[in-house]
Design a protein around this motif. Structure first.
Motif, mmCIF file in Angstrom:
data_model
loop_
_atom_site.group_PDB
_atom_site.id
_atom_site.type_symbol
_atom_site.label_atom_id
_atom_site.label_comp_id
_atom_site.label_asym_id
_atom_site.label_seq_id
_atom_site.Cartn_x
_atom_site.Cartn_y
_atom_site.Cartn_z
ATOM 1 N N CYS A 194 0.768 -1.200 -0.034
ATOM 2 C CA CYS A 194 -0.089 0.067 -0.051
ATOM 3 C C CYS A 194 1.000 1.186 0.137
ATOM 4 N N SER A 195 0.788 2.062 -1.014
ATOM 5 C CA SER A 195 1.748 3.020 -1.183
ATOM 6 C C SER A 195 1.640 4.236 -0.001
ATOM 7 N N GLN A 196 2.561 4.661 0.476
ATOM 8 C CA GLN A 196 2.660 5.517 1.670
ATOM 9 C C GLN A 196 1.646 5.447 2.707
ATOM 10 N N ILE A 197 1.436 4.226 3.006
ATOM 11 C CA ILE A 197 0.309 3.825 4.123
ATOM 12 C C ILE A 197 0.842 3.206 5.421
ATOM 13 N N HIS A 198 0.635 3.437 6.550
ATOM 14 C CA HIS A 198 1.172 2.907 7.807
ATOM 15 C C HIS A 198 0.334 1.840 7.950
ATOM 16 N N ILE A 199 1.087 0.732 7.999
ATOM 17 C CA ILE A 199 0.377 -0.634 8.512
ATOM 18 C C ILE A 199 0.769 -0.936 9.939
#
Length: 527
Positions: A194-199
């Protein structure tokens, strides 16, 4: 932006480029990390990889169980004995990696502009309409408009085998996406980015800890590749975990930078980690394409100035299926060397590629050519300026040894060390000649038994550019002032002569401790 490290003597005769290269004992100063897997796990195949120039073997736990990797490692040990080539072991963690669960391994065809649902309900069958995933919190992290990339394990970036999705709607735990390009997903393992998403998953998972404890500890791994490092605290927690495992207290932690979160905290991660891996597969997806080169050059420069090894990944993807790299890939390898990388990491190319040995050999030859035009003089001056004054005692000795070696055109620098730190500092200044690191073992005890240190330090230098280790006889202490020191030097010189690095009338720079003092001396060899 820093000035280039490319040395071109003007005017260059273009025909000189085609002159055959002189054979060297060391294929290249830049090291090669090879990932062992289905196409590179027999004793015969690993032996060929070692002879071609692989100095670190990477074991990737994103796939395969501990028993599978143990069998491969046992074969590596047999190959090391057969070839008499030293090789270090790197364990690569899975970390917070998102995966599509495709239990039946059906081939999935996705059509542009159609919809597909990502669901955490892993009991569902993977199809062109539903992709079950291994993370229940994805719906909470995403919103309409976010982009997701799904591809075969070790992203190829190929538009026919990987797919871009755009989130159109979040329904409870499910994420509804629009397919942006037609693609066919084949195989058992697809990873999801997921582009530039905090998991919100721990960097070191319970599964990772279990593997490190049960597989890493008995095998005394040299390096831990910490996937998806996002904060300096990730490294601190991993180090605290390793310190409790006894045999792994000396294991070096390489932070793998894979997303924008890691990029934003790069400076503090570099300070805490023992080395950095620039994982350009995921980074190339998380960053806009036009920004990737700038991050690579800046990150490598920071690693170089800190004297910490930097490893670059994803350089010759096309060699997974082809015997030759593309023109762009060949240039990319050379640029990684000119930018200052210590090692090139090969993933799919050696793991499941058709030509693992040829890939290692080809990358090694490209590295060797790039090293010939590496502007060492400019690099040395820049590094000395960055370190500033007053220098530490050890830093002063290291830079002086390199300066002396270049002035007298020494064929090799020999450094006596017990911790490996002095040799790494010399390598930091990127001398044009190889550094033979003679590691002197030390006797230590935990009150229950006595043991020698040294093997770890010797193997761990196998990822540092220009550093080539040899383990000395433990009966010869590094700080000795007696003739034993001379006998160790003689062994090192004999090793250099036998390997063709040192010839008659060559000059050699030696860096060693005599009592409490560090000494740099120049010796000229007789016939």
């Amino acid at each position: 932006m820093h000035s280039t490290n490319l040395l071109l003597e003007e005017p260059i005769r273009m025909v000189s480029i085609l002159e055959p290269s002189k054979p060297n004992f060391f294929p290249a100063m830049t090291k090669i990390v090879g990932t062992l897997g289905p196409k590179s796990r027999s004793v015969e195949d690993i032996s060929a990889c070692l002879k071609a120039g692989m100095s670190v073997a990477r074991f990737d736990f994103s796939w395969g169980d501990a028993a599978y990797h143990q069998e491969t490692l046992d074969n590596l040990k047999l190959a090391i004995k057969a070839t008499k080539k030293l090789c270090a072991v790197m364990l690569d963690t899975v970390g917070p990696e998102l995966q599509v669960v495709n239990k039946s391994e059906v081939t999935i065809s996705l059509e542009e502009n159609e919809s597909v649902v990502l669901t955490p309900h892993q009991g569902q069958e993977a199809s062109s309409k539903v992709l079950p995933i291994n993370f229940s919190g994805l719906a909470k992290a995403l919103k309409p408009g976010d982009t997701i990339f799904v591809g075969q394990y070790l992203f190829t970036g190929s538009e026919t085998t990987s797919v871009w999705l755009e989130v159109s709607e979040v329904k409870g735990d499910d994420v509804v996406c629009v397919i942006k390009n037609s693609a066919t997903l084949a195989g058992s393992l697809f990873t999801l980015h997921c582009s530039q998403i905090h998991i919100d998953l721990p960097t070191l998972s319970d599964e990772d800890k279990d593997v490190i404890k049960k597989w890493g500890t008995p095998n005394k791994i040299d390096f831990l590749s910490l996937s998806y490092t996002r904060h300096a605290d990730d490294v601190r927690q991993a180090r605290e975990f390793l310190s409790k495992l006894g045999d792994l207290s000396q294991t070096l932690i390489f932070a793998k930078i894979e997303n924008v979160e890691g990029l934003n905290h790069f400076d503090e991660i570099l300070e805490e980690a023992d080395g950095i891996i620039l994982s350009r597969g995921n980074l190339g997806i998380d960053l806009p394409p036009e920004k990737v080169f700038l991050f690579q050059k800046s990150a490598l420069h920071k690693c170089n100035m800190a004297g910490k090894p930097a490893v670059v990944t994803r350089v010759v993807d096309s060699m997974t299926d082809n015997l030759r790299p593309t023109r762009a890939e060949a240039t990319d390898v050379a640029n990684a060397v000119l930018d200052g990388s210590d090692a090139i990491l090969l993933g799919a190319e050696t793991l499941r590629g058709l030509y693992p040995v040829e890939t290692i050999s080809t990358v090694g030859r490209i590295c060797a050519e790039a090293e010939k035009v590496f502007n060492q003089d400019l690099y040395f001056k820049r590094t000395v300026k960055y370190v500033g004054e007053p220098m530490s005692h050890l830093e002063s000795i290291a830079s002086s040894a390199v300066r002396a070696a270049i002035k007298v055109k020494a064929s090799v620098i020999i450094c006596f060390t017990s911790s490996g730190r002095a040799a790494r500092l010399i390598a930091k200044y990127r001398p044009t000649m190889p550094v033979l690191s003679v590691v002197i073992p030390r006797l230590k005890t935990n009150q229950l038994k006595w043991s020698f240190t040294g093997a770890f330090e010797a193997r761990q230098s196998l990822i540092v550019r220009g550093l080539f280790p040899m383990l000395a006889d433990p009966r010869h202490p590094a700080e000795s002032t007696s003739t034993t020191n001379e006998s160790v030097l003689k062994v090192a010189l004999d090793h250099g002569k036998a390997s063709g690095v040192i010839k008659s009338h060559d000059r050699v720079v030696v860096c060693q401790k005599v009592g409490d003092s560090s000494v740099v001396k120049i010796i000229e060899l007789d016939d």
